[in-house]
Design a protein around this motif. Sequence first.
Motif, PDB file in Angstrom:
ATOM      1  N   GLY A   1       0.994  -0.959  -0.122  1.00 15.40           N
ATOM      2  CA  GLY A   1       0.173  -0.167   0.045  1.00 15.40           C
ATOM      3  C   GLY A   1       0.764   0.994   0.284  1.00 15.40           C
ATOM      4  O   GLY A   1       1.881   1.259   0.468  1.00 15.40           O
ATOM      5  N   TYR A   2       0.447   2.047  -0.910  1.00 11.61           N
ATOM      6  CA  TYR A   2       0.585   3.229  -0.769  1.00 11.61           C
ATOM      7  C   TYR A   2       2.663   3.479  -1.115  1.00 11.61           C
ATOM      8  O   TYR A   2       2.779   3.853  -0.429  1.00 11.61           O
ATOM      9  N   ILE A   3       1.887   3.270  -2.603  1.00 10.76           N
ATOM     10  CA  ILE A   3       3.905   2.778  -3.089  1.00 10.76           C
ATOM     11  C   ILE A   3       3.538   3.250  -4.932  1.00 10.76           C
ATOM     12  O   ILE A   3       2.030   3.058  -5.211  1.00 10.76           O
ATOM     13  N   ASP A   4       4.653   3.561  -4.962  1.00 17.10           N
ATOM     14  CA  ASP A   4       4.523   3.604  -6.473  1.00 17.10           C
ATOM     15  C   ASP A   4       5.185   2.722  -7.002  1.00 17.10           C
ATOM     16  O   ASP A   4       6.934   2.620  -7.110  1.00 17.10           O
ATOM     17  N   LEU A   5       4.524   1.604  -7.841  1.00 15.17           N
ATOM     18  CA  LEU A   5       5.159   0.227  -8.296  1.00 15.17           C
ATOM     19  C   LEU A   5       5.608   0.694 -10.015  1.00 15.17           C
ATOM     20  O   LEU A   5       4.833   1.770 -10.420  1.00 15.17           O
ATOM     21  N   THR A   6       6.081  -0.507 -10.711  1.00 14.31           N
ATOM     22  CA  THR A   6       7.084  -0.602 -11.808  1.00 14.31           C
ATOM     23  C   THR A   6       6.347  -1.397 -12.120  1.00 14.31           C
ATOM     24  O   THR A   6       6.311  -2.854 -11.424  1.00 14.31           O
ATOM     25  N   ASP A   7       5.902  -2.066 -13.466  1.00 10.97           N
ATOM     26  CA  ASP A   7       5.825  -3.497 -13.896  1.00 10.97           C
ATOM     27  C   ASP A   7       6.984  -4.271 -13.927  1.00 10.97           C
ATOM     28  O   ASP A   7       6.705  -5.116 -12.962  1.00 10.97           O
ATOM     29  N   ASP A   8       8.391  -3.965 -13.821  1.00 10.35           N
ATOM     30  CA  ASP A   8       9.478  -4.831 -13.709  1.00 10.35           C
ATOM     31  C   ASP A   8       9.302  -5.154 -12.060  1.00 10.35           C
ATOM     32  O   ASP A   8       9.883  -6.415 -11.602  1.00 10.35           O
ATOM     33  N   ALA A   9       9.690  -4.464 -11.317  1.00  4.62           N
ATOM     34  CA  ALA A   9       9.016  -5.023  -9.621  1.00  4.62           C
ATOM     35  C   ALA A   9       7.874  -5.542  -9.505  1.00  4.62           C
ATOM     36  O   ALA A   9       8.140  -6.774  -8.740  1.00  4.62           O
TER      37      ALA A   9
END
Length: 473
Positions: free
Chosen positions: A183-191
């Motif tokens: 939660g409360y995160i900027d996610l990337t496709d790679d991660a």
Amino acid sequence: MEIQSPMKLKRLVVIGRHKKDRISDLPDAILLHILSMVPDGKQVVRTSVLGKRWRSLWMSVPMSIDFNFPQTENLVVTLDYLSSTLTELHYCKSCDKIPRFTIGGFRYEHCYAKYVDLWVSFATKVAKVEEFLLGLLSINDQTYDFPSYAFKNSLLKDLELRNCQLNPRTTVDWTNLSSLKIGYIDLTDDAMEKILSGSPNLKSLELDNFSGLQRLEINSVKLTQVMIESYYNDNDEIWLEIVAPHLQHLEVLELCSEIRIGQRNVPSLVTAIFRLNFNFENEEQDLEMEFSCLKELLHSVAHVQNLELGTWCIECLSILELKGWRPPPSSRKFLELNLAVIQLDFPGIYSFLQSSSDLETLIIGCWYNHNERNLLARYTDEDELSERFEKHNVKCSFSHLKTITINNFSGSSSENKFVLQLVKYLLKHAAMLKEFVIASTYQWMSPEYRKMAQKLLSFPMSSPHASVVFSDI
């Protein structure tokens, strides 16, 4: 069984010089069982002062650690609590087993990173916990950089991370993980791809208040449950596409403007819950985009057996029905609709019931004082709705509907006039109905309760075998 504090227990143990200590003479298994019932781990540690027999006994008790930080901006209070966590971990490192470690409510800033590093190291390297919750509150958009070594842990089963930046530089090894909440995160496709590929036994995934992710591709046959709450992007042209051929349960909640699913992407889906809102920047210009998004979502889940829709969905469905759109036919057996009772969203309800010819269970959730946009008033008025209601009232029948439940029912007849119309309509046309349940907040046998019960029981029912059940919430 009443759990005594260590000091009371000491008074029981050390009764007197010439009296036998009967508690300390109990077998280890019984003493460990008693200690395992003490809810506070600190109290368990303090039993070491009771005598030689107790000095190391507490170390064999499975003991969870819970740090719940006080909600304050006082620096002295925060530093004192931080110091106390180090002291407690110093003693707890001697424990044979620590199944759970949770940190909640800590107002994170980069200057405290060394403390969080120590907690993560203790949880993953020293205690080797099975359940770890790191719930950080972000101050000035500062997030904790989750360490690389923590991405390799074969013992974790349940993991929850909030305001932690996840950037695995190599492969992830969470081979035992079954539940993951981020939660409360900027996610990337790679991660996200590395996390999912490194968690082969993951069964449940929850993503809350996140951005950045553009494609959530799930190929695991074990990961069958996904919950998405509040997905957002600064760029409206970036959408999150969900591709999960083995997914069975999907929840989309709160503000989720840019999500695409597609029926081909989730062919195994059984249950879909859409309690969501769209939040495009310009409401007047983007209403058509909202309607288009909802239609796309509903087409993508037309094959599911169980469906739940929130108040926003019902309001938009009513407008779409007035515009001539009809939901795709479905074979769903279970349908839950949540209504804002201040308006009659009957067009949306009717259109959905019409498309659910195999429906067996219907649940209506009543939401009072719900702050909807009341968009329906822009397209029609109450008189026109009543006319449409009467037309629909003679057209439809529910040949498979067996159970109807009205949840959270309360208020006066005038407050419930739209709900009562709907109930009357359903009872009239559900020829195979077996049970009609009204779950209300009325006080048992109060005047309001009796008056509303009489009103509901006066409605004609087409099913001769239906029973009416009143229950309290």
